[in-house]
Design an enzyme around this catalytic site. Structure first.
Site, PDB file in Angstrom:
ATOM      1  CD  GLU A   1     -12.902  37.509  51.809  1.00  0.00           C
ATOM      2  OE1 GLU A   1     -11.981  37.390  52.643  1.00  0.00           O
ATOM      3  OE2 GLU A   1     -13.958  38.131  52.033  1.00  0.00           O
ATOM      4  CB  CYS A  53     -18.319  32.905  50.565  1.00  0.00           C
ATOM      5  SG  CYS A  53     -19.876  33.602  49.967  1.00  0.00           S
ATOM      6  CG  HIS A  78     -17.396  38.295  50.723  1.00  0.00           C
ATOM      7  ND1 HIS A  78     -16.478  37.514  51.385  1.00  0.00           N
ATOM      8  CD2 HIS A  78     -18.571  37.571  50.725  1.00  0.00           C
ATOM      9  CE1 HIS A  78     -17.051  36.383  51.765  1.00  0.00           C
ATOM     10  NE2 HIS A  78     -18.319  36.381  51.379  1.00  0.00           N
TER      11      HIS A  78
HETATM   12  N1  PCA Z   1     -22.530  34.979  50.824  1.00  0.00           N
HETATM   13  C1  PCA Z   1     -22.364  33.882  51.761  1.00  0.00           C
HETATM   14  C2  PCA Z   1     -22.751  32.645  51.012  1.00  0.00           C
HETATM   15  C3  PCA Z   1     -23.413  33.121  49.757  1.00  0.00           C
HETATM   16  C4  PCA Z   1     -23.140  34.555  49.692  1.00  0.00           C
HETATM   17  O1  PCA Z   1     -23.445  35.301  48.747  1.00  0.00           O
HETATM   18  C5  PCA Z   1     -20.995  33.839  52.408  1.00  0.00           C
HETATM   19  O2  PCA Z   1     -20.358  34.903  52.544  1.00  0.00           O
HETATM   20  O3  PCA Z   1     -20.527  32.766  52.798  1.00  0.00           O
END
Ligand code: PCA
Length: 189
Positions: free
Chosen positions: A81, A144, A166
């Site tokens: 990200e 996240c 992610h």
């Molecule tokens: N994904 C979520 C919150 C926890 C996770 O593993 C997100 O992308 O915000």
């Protein structure tokens, strides 16, 4: 050279799912990658709390950097990200039952922060390992993003660096490939 300390976080299951591959991948990482000694931490999917626990752990273990991992259902590539934005906005409640509708994370904070670890090099390293990788320009507005924004805000102006990656659902990318992707990303820091 003295090994550096990397706090690596993954998340608990959320949204009614039984598992979250982000913690399973983090938990499977070796304790040492390149020049980094890893300190692993499982975080609750809770606005505010996840970031608070990560900040406390980063200080307690004297981390040089924080590398956080979460699940992005619907994505088929591993996505470092680039930014975190100052908003909480989600259609589902977090695991503490909190629900937000566009409120700022930090009322006095900037609109966004850039990740302070080399996300472009991380993305290239994952791709070079043969795993689908794409730089992402949005970590969403759920927990996240809340974690990454709060880490970057809290450690702004310090030496502590932070980033977020992610990973896809296991049906879209083998867990073993997500693990290899995280190793490649950490080697590229
Ligand atoms: N994904 C979520 C919150 C926890 C996770 O593993 C997100 O992308 O915000």
């Amino acid at each position: 050279m003295e090994p550096k300390k990397l706090l690596v976080t993954g998340f608990m299951p959320f949204g009614g799912e039984a598992r979250n591959p982000s913690w399973e991948a983090v938990n499977a990482l070796p304790d040492r990658i390149g020049e980094w000694n890893l300190h692993k931490l499982l975080l609750p999917v809770e606005f505010g709390n996840a970031a608070r626990l990560a900040i406390e752990a980063a200080k307690a273990c004297r981390a040089d950097a924080v590398f956080s991992v979460g699940l992005a259902a619907g994505r088929s590539a591993v996505t470092p990200e680039l930014v975190a934005v100052n908003v909480r906005d989600a259609s589902i409640a977090d695991n503490a039952g909190q629900k937000f509708n566009g409120e700022p994370i930090q009322p006095d904070g900037p609109a966004a922060y850039f990740s302070t670890l080399p996300v472009r090099a991380m993305t290239a390293a994952i791709a070079a390992a043969g795993i689908p990788a794409k730089l992402s320009y949005s970590a969403g507005a759920y927990v996240c993003n809340d974690l990454l924004y709060t880490l970057l805000d809290h450690f702004s102006g310090t030496e502590m660096r932070a980033s977020f990656v992610h990973i896809p659902l296991e049906k879209d990318l083998l867990l073993s490939d997500s693990i290899r992707a995280l190793i490649a990303a950490i080697e590229a820091i």
